[in-house]
Design a protein around this motif. Structure first.
Motif, PDB file in Angstrom:
ATOM      1  N   ASN A  68      -6.095  -7.188   9.923  1.00 44.24           N
ATOM      2  CA  ASN A  68      -6.016  -6.935   8.419  1.00 44.24           C
ATOM      3  C   ASN A  68      -7.345  -7.445   7.901  1.00 44.24           C
ATOM      4  O   ASN A  68      -7.416  -8.684   7.878  1.00 44.24           O
ATOM      5  CB  ASN A  68      -4.774  -7.632   7.843  1.00 44.24           C
ATOM      6  CG  ASN A  68      -4.830  -7.074   6.431  1.00 44.24           C
ATOM      7  OD1 ASN A  68      -5.763  -6.460   5.637  1.00 44.24           O
ATOM      8  ND2 ASN A  68      -3.487  -7.262   5.727  1.00 44.24           N
ATOM      9  N   PRO A  69      -8.220  -6.451   7.509  1.00 44.62           N
ATOM     10  CA  PRO A  69      -9.541  -7.190   6.904  1.00 44.62           C
ATOM     11  C   PRO A  69      -9.445  -8.153   5.407  1.00 44.62           C
ATOM     12  O   PRO A  69     -10.346  -8.897   5.380  1.00 44.62           O
ATOM     13  CB  PRO A  69     -10.343  -5.902   6.499  1.00 44.62           C
ATOM     14  CG  PRO A  69      -9.354  -4.748   6.689  1.00 44.62           C
ATOM     15  CD  PRO A  69      -8.271  -5.225   7.469  1.00 44.62           C
ATOM     16  N   LEU A  70      -8.261  -7.855   4.987  1.00 46.56           N
ATOM     17  CA  LEU A  70      -8.041  -9.011   3.718  1.00 46.56           C
ATOM     18  C   LEU A  70      -7.827 -10.382   4.403  1.00 46.56           C
ATOM     19  O   LEU A  70      -8.007 -11.259   3.456  1.00 46.56           O
ATOM     20  CB  LEU A  70      -6.954  -8.274   2.779  1.00 46.56           C
ATOM     21  CG  LEU A  70      -6.973  -7.011   2.397  1.00 46.56           C
ATOM     22  CD1 LEU A  70      -5.790  -6.526   1.400  1.00 46.56           C
ATOM     23  CD2 LEU A  70      -8.179  -6.913   1.618  1.00 46.56           C
TER      24      LEU A  70
ATOM     25  N   GLN B  45     -15.171  -4.558   3.061  1.00 48.56           N
ATOM     26  CA  GLN B  45     -13.807  -5.113   3.287  1.00 48.56           C
ATOM     27  C   GLN B  45     -12.897  -4.228   2.644  1.00 48.56           C
ATOM     28  O   GLN B  45     -11.960  -4.072   3.618  1.00 48.56           O
ATOM     29  CB  GLN B  45     -13.683  -6.578   2.659  1.00 48.56           C
ATOM     30  CG  GLN B  45     -12.539  -7.086   2.903  1.00 48.56           C
ATOM     31  CD  GLN B  45     -12.016  -8.273   2.210  1.00 48.56           C
ATOM     32  OE1 GLN B  45     -12.476  -8.672   0.918  1.00 48.56           O
ATOM     33  NE2 GLN B  45     -11.536  -9.473   2.836  1.00 48.56           N
TER      34      GLN B  45
ATOM     35  N   TRP C 184     -12.930  -1.216   4.994  1.00 48.17           N
ATOM     36  CA  TRP C 184     -12.275  -1.335   6.368  1.00 48.17           C
ATOM     37  C   TRP C 184     -10.659  -1.588   5.813  1.00 48.17           C
ATOM     38  O   TRP C 184      -9.927  -0.780   6.601  1.00 48.17           O
ATOM     39  CB  TRP C 184     -12.864  -2.374   6.768  1.00 48.17           C
ATOM     40  CG  TRP C 184     -12.151  -3.111   7.923  1.00 48.17           C
ATOM     41  CD1 TRP C 184     -11.431  -2.383   9.086  1.00 48.17           C
ATOM     42  CD2 TRP C 184     -12.394  -4.334   8.651  1.00 48.17           C
ATOM     43  NE1 TRP C 184     -10.915  -3.186   9.995  1.00 48.17           N
ATOM     44  CE2 TRP C 184     -11.768  -4.346   9.876  1.00 48.17           C
ATOM     45  CE3 TRP C 184     -13.244  -5.496   8.428  1.00 48.17           C
ATOM     46  CZ2 TRP C 184     -11.789  -5.358  10.658  1.00 48.17           C
ATOM     47  CZ3 TRP C 184     -13.425  -6.628   9.362  1.00 48.17           C
ATOM     48  CH2 TRP C 184     -12.667  -6.310  10.398  1.00 48.17           C
ATOM     49  N   HIS C 185     -10.377  -1.967   4.845  1.00 46.47           N
ATOM     50  CA  HIS C 185      -9.033  -1.996   4.327  1.00 46.47           C
ATOM     51  C   HIS C 185      -8.355  -0.818   4.220  1.00 46.47           C
ATOM     52  O   HIS C 185      -7.175  -0.544   4.664  1.00 46.47           O
ATOM     53  CB  HIS C 185      -8.758  -2.949   3.193  1.00 46.47           C
ATOM     54  CG  HIS C 185      -7.336  -3.045   2.693  1.00 46.47           C
ATOM     55  ND1 HIS C 185      -6.397  -3.479   3.618  1.00 46.47           N
ATOM     56  CD2 HIS C 185      -6.555  -2.556   1.710  1.00 46.47           C
ATOM     57  CE1 HIS C 185      -5.149  -3.904   3.034  1.00 46.47           C
ATOM     58  NE2 HIS C 185      -5.267  -3.023   1.799  1.00 46.47           N
TER      59      HIS C 185
ATOM     60  N   TYR D 215      -7.613   0.635   7.568  1.00 44.75           N
ATOM     61  CA  TYR D 215      -6.691  -0.380   8.251  1.00 44.75           C
ATOM     62  C   TYR D 215      -4.973   0.392   7.655  1.00 44.75           C
ATOM     63  O   TYR D 215      -4.263   0.400   8.341  1.00 44.75           O
ATOM     64  CB  TYR D 215      -6.781  -1.762   7.863  1.00 44.75           C
ATOM     65  CG  TYR D 215      -5.734  -2.781   8.241  1.00 44.75           C
ATOM     66  CD1 TYR D 215      -5.292  -3.003   9.280  1.00 44.75           C
ATOM     67  CD2 TYR D 215      -4.661  -3.061   7.395  1.00 44.75           C
ATOM     68  CE1 TYR D 215      -4.322  -3.980   9.952  1.00 44.75           C
ATOM     69  CE2 TYR D 215      -3.465  -3.947   7.578  1.00 44.75           C
ATOM     70  CZ  TYR D 215      -3.363  -4.144   9.045  1.00 44.75           C
ATOM     71  OH  TYR D 215      -2.286  -5.037   9.254  1.00 44.75           O
ATOM     72  N   LYS D 216      -5.219   0.603   6.323  1.00 44.37           N
ATOM     73  CA  LYS D 216      -3.864   1.131   5.902  1.00 44.37           C
ATOM     74  C   LYS D 216      -3.529   2.429   6.216  1.00 44.37           C
ATOM     75  O   LYS D 216      -2.505   2.643   6.779  1.00 44.37           O
ATOM     76  CB  LYS D 216      -4.034   1.061   4.251  1.00 44.37           C
ATOM     77  CG  LYS D 216      -3.716  -0.317   3.434  1.00 44.37           C
ATOM     78  CD  LYS D 216      -4.205  -0.200   2.075  1.00 44.37           C
ATOM     79  CE  LYS D 216      -3.751   1.140   1.332  1.00 44.37           C
ATOM     80  NZ  LYS D 216      -4.175   1.093  -0.036  1.00 44.37           N
TER      81      LYS D 216
END
Length: 74
Positions: free
Chosen positions: A23-25, A58, A61-62, A65-66
């Motif tokens: 997870n980029p977060l 970020q 990327w998020h 990712y989602k």
């Protein structure tokens, strides 16, 4: 022609491939910066990163990712 800091979406795609499931977060900006400058495709001034550019990477990327993990949440 390589990747530049302002190509957040393209950098995010490569980072998502290189760090699947992360997870980029959860990534620190220092790590995000290092992973970006270490990319073979990266061709920009290593010192030209800013908080805004890292945040854009970020967030891009998020979004990836989602999208990749939305099936897991159903």
């Amino acid at each position: 022609m390589g990747l530049k800091w302002d190509q957040a979406e393209e950098i995010a795609e490569v980072l998502a491939e290189n760090h699947p499931g992360l997870n980029p977060l959860d990534a620190r900006f220092t790590d995000l910066r290092q992973w970006t400058v270490d990319l073979d495709e990266f061709d920009d001034d290593r010192n030209a990163s800013t908080e805004g550019k890292l945040e854009a990477i970020q967030m891009a990327w998020h979004a990836i990712y989602k999208e990749q993990n939305e099936d897991d949440s159903e």
